[in-house]
Design an enzyme around this catalytic site. Structure first.
Site, PDB file in Angstrom:
ATOM      1  N   GLU A  47      -7.142   4.142  -1.009  1.00  0.00           N
ATOM      2  CA  GLU A  47      -7.533   5.474  -0.533  1.00  0.00           C
ATOM      3  C   GLU A  47      -7.838   6.438  -1.688  1.00  0.00           C
ATOM      4  OE1 GLU A  47      -5.016   3.699   2.806  1.00  0.00           O
ATOM      5  OE2 GLU A  47      -4.830   3.874   0.617  1.00  0.00           O
ATOM      6  N   PHE A 109       6.385   6.204  13.080  1.00  0.00           N
ATOM      7  CA  PHE A 109       5.840   5.283  12.082  1.00  0.00           C
ATOM      8  C   PHE A 109       4.606   5.886  11.402  1.00  0.00           C
ATOM      9  CE2 PHE A 109       2.914   1.662  11.154  1.00  0.00           C
ATOM     10  CZ  PHE A 109       3.653   1.115  10.108  1.00  0.00           C
ATOM     11  N   GLN A 110       4.621   5.904  10.091  1.00  0.00           N
ATOM     12  CA  GLN A 110       3.543   6.445   9.263  1.00  0.00           C
ATOM     13  C   GLN A 110       3.230   7.904   9.588  1.00  0.00           C
ATOM     14  OE1 GLN A 110       0.204   3.665   9.372  1.00  0.00           O
ATOM     15  NE2 GLN A 110       1.093   2.511   7.668  1.00  0.00           N
ATOM     16  N   LYS A 159      -4.008  10.953  16.911  1.00  0.00           N
ATOM     17  CA  LYS A 159      -4.618   9.814  17.602  1.00  0.00           C
ATOM     18  C   LYS A 159      -4.954  10.133  19.058  1.00  0.00           C
ATOM     19  CE  LYS A 159      -4.074   4.788  17.820  1.00  0.00           C
ATOM     20  NZ  LYS A 159      -3.183   3.647  17.454  1.00  0.00           N
ATOM     21  N   MET A 476      -5.504   8.814 -26.303  1.00  0.00           N
ATOM     22  CA  MET A 476      -5.265  10.236 -26.545  1.00  0.00           C
ATOM     23  C   MET A 476      -3.778  10.514 -26.752  1.00  0.00           C
ATOM     24  SD  MET A 476      -6.862  13.024 -27.085  1.00  0.00           S
ATOM     25  CE  MET A 476      -8.467  13.130 -26.293  1.00  0.00           C
TER      26      MET A 476
END
Length: 599
Positions: A47, A109-110, A159, A476
């Protein structure tokens, strides 16, 4: 017609043609709606890659980038790419799935509070609780993302709302974006008065020039007034490289000519810049003798870090158009002689400290390689990762437009380069035309943060050319540990890097290796001639540093240079030591360079 299907049609109405994402449970109805849709969905492999790809798409095109993820970890993986867009003013709309509204607040969930989590890093967050709210939410999301100072906007999409009945909703109509107001006449008069009095003026241009669609107007202003000009990292290309009035980038890794001009000027005309600490150095000692004209559409930036003697708040293009002819009249005014002498001094410094590319030795000198590649591919869009290679690109690539240079400026996010290049390639190429030239310049540390996106490049056969500069270190960080931490090297060793050429080949991407200076030309020509994606793995000296460098808590006239004639003591130990030219190629040799602080 459900909420998800209505949203796909609304995206098309908003002019969206491509979106980047990764499916999951809570966003599955939207992905079902995408099936058979004319929208092109690009399946990334993480993602974060989706957020950075949408970010690169928006930076290269100026259009709104769109990314999609599911709830919970899908949404949280987007955070870095969204934060980067917020800090660099990149227009994006972010769509995240969310658990059904009855489950919200139950630790389902999630489930994550995505709305709250994103609030500090977006212009606005929307949580859609009813299908009927979709027209307002989508219209406002795109309007806010585009308007004023652009930025990312979140749509958190539960959803049950995705599957809710949307038959009663009218087709989506995009909202108009309000024009940025014209600056007040009083502020323009104040600016003109300051220009008329200046003997040593400097224009300081930033990323707001491109965001304000003011590149051509900015060039007209500089050409007409003949004021020496310096640019920020994100302003590069606003004036073409090689332009006689372009003194280069200012700041921590800016040119000596640019930094000294700013420190000595009596007027600073700031256009679309925000006095970032990497540009100003020690702020209290930045352009101490200069009065300031600050032109910016964001009123919050004017006076935030430096008092503006003339605060020109409003549309940049309108302001510059109004100022160009009156300011140009002062080229031959009462201060014509000192201003001409000032310009000659600035241009002479630029010549005296022009970069040398004749580095000794057989190893590849990264600045010379990048400069040569910019000559071979002058029209290429370059997506950089973060680190030494990012600064070398800024210093040595010859940009002709700001949208050629995609870089994570304010956030400095490693892992940006490859997915941003993917987004840029898809933004610029036309159907049946794969000729848009996009180059990703990365380092061995940054590249491994999102190397899974090689699969995305391979799947869509995107002709992105990857130049991977490999010094087997976090370059760096290693440089700063050398200079400011008494060479105590802590956790910067990447000597166990994989075989990057073999890795690319495993994804079906041709790759070449380069480790000799005398093979650079042939390798670059072959790389750019390849018809599809390709990777060039370049071995460079681990001891090579980025020069010049302004140390922390120093002003921009106090620049560190590579100076082999001095002892390798702490660089700030003796400020009276005079260094060699800031453009010395000595740092490319195999010897550890010593350093001096010079004004």
């Amino acid at each position: 017609m459900n909420g998800a299907r209505w949203l796909t049609q609304a995206l098309i109405a908003e002019g969206v043609d491509t979106l980047f994402g990764y499916p999951g449970g809570a966003i599955m109805p939207f992905y079902d709606a995408l099936h058979g849709s004319p929208l092109k969905h690009v399946l990334v492999r993480h993602e974060q890659g989706a957020a950075f790809a949408a970010n690169g798409y928006a930076r290269a095109s100026g259009r709104v980038g769109v990314c999609v993820a599911t709830s919970g970890p899908g949404a949280s993986n987007l955070v870095t790419g969204i934060a980067d867009a917020m800090l660099d003013s990149v227009p994006m709309v972010v769509i995240t799935g969310q658990v059904a509204t009855p489950l919200m607040g139950t630790d389902a969930f999630q489930e994550l509070d995505v709305f709250g989590m994103m609030m500090p890093i977006v212009k606005h967050s929307f949580l859609v609780r009813r299908v009927e709210d979709l027209p307002h939410v989508v219209g406002e999301a795109f309007r806010i993302a585009r308007s004023g100072r652009p930025g990312p906007v979140l749509i958190d999409f539960p959803k049950d709302v995705q599957v809710g009945d949307a038959d009663a909703l009218a087709p989506h109509v995009p909202l108009e974006v309000d024009d940025i107001p014209r600056p007040p006449d009083a502020s323009l008069h104040a600016a003109l008065a300051l220009v008329s009095q200046a003997k040593r003026p400097v224009v300081y241009g930033g990323g707001g020039i491109a965001l304000g669609h003011a590149v051509e107007v900015f060039r007209d202003f500089v050409n007409a007034t003949r004021i020496p000009t310096v640019l920020t990292l994100r302003g590069l290309g606003a004036l073409p490289a090689g332009h006689p009035l372009n003194l280069g980038m200012l700041g921590m890794h800016g040119t000596r000519a640019a930094n000294l001009a700013v420190q000595e000027c009596d007027l600073l005309v700031v256009v679309g810049a925000r006095f970032d600490d990497r540009a100003t150095g020690k702020l209290a000692e930045f352009a101490q003798n200069a009065r300031v004209i600050h032109v910016d559409p964001d009123a919050c930036e004017i006076g935030k870090l430096r008092h503006a003697d003339a605060a020109v708040n409003g549309d940049i293009a309108t302001a510059l158009k109004a100022l160009t002819l009156p300011c140009a009249a002062h080229v031959h005014g009462r201060h014509a002689v000192p201003r001409r002498q000032w310009l000659e001094t600035c241009q002479q410094r630029a010549r005296d400290h022009a970069t040398r590319y004749d580095a000794p030795g057989e190893t590849v000198y990264a600045p010379a390689l990048l400069k040569r590649l910019s000559e071979i591919a002058p029209d290429a869009v370059v997506a950089c990762d973060v680190g030494q290679h990012q600064m070398w690109v800024a210093q040595h690539w010859r940009f002709s437009h700001p949208r050629q240079h995609l870089t994570s400026g304010a956030l400095g996010a490693m892992g940006f380069g490859l997915p941003a290049a993917i987004g840029a390639q898809l933004a610029l190429q036309k159907p049946q035309d794969m000729d848009a030239r996009v180059v990703c310049v990365s380092g061995d540390g940054s590249f491994q943060m999102n190397l899974q996106e090689l699969a995305t490049v391979a799947r869509y056969r995107l002709p992105v050319k990857i130049v991977l500069l490999d010094n087997q270190a976090l370059g760096m960080v290693r440089q700063w540990q050398e200079l400011f931490f008494e060479q105590r090297y802590s956790e910067i060793d990447l000597s166990d890097n994989p075989d990057f050429a073999a890795l690319a080949a495993a994804f079906g991407i041709p790759a070449m290796r380069l480790d000799r200076a005398d093979a650079v030309e042939d390798a670059l020509q072959k790389l750019m001639a390849m018809p599809g994606p390709a990777l060039l793995h370049v071995a460079i000296d681990q001891k090579a540093n980025v020069w010049p460098l302004v140390p922390p808590n120093h002003n921009n006239s106090e620049m560190l240079d590579a100076s082999p004639s001095q002892n390798p003591a702490h660089p700030c130990a003796d400020s009276s030591v005079e260094a060699e030219s800031s453009t010395s190629p000595a740092a490319s040799t195999s010897e550890t360079p010593s350093h001096a602080l010079s004004a």
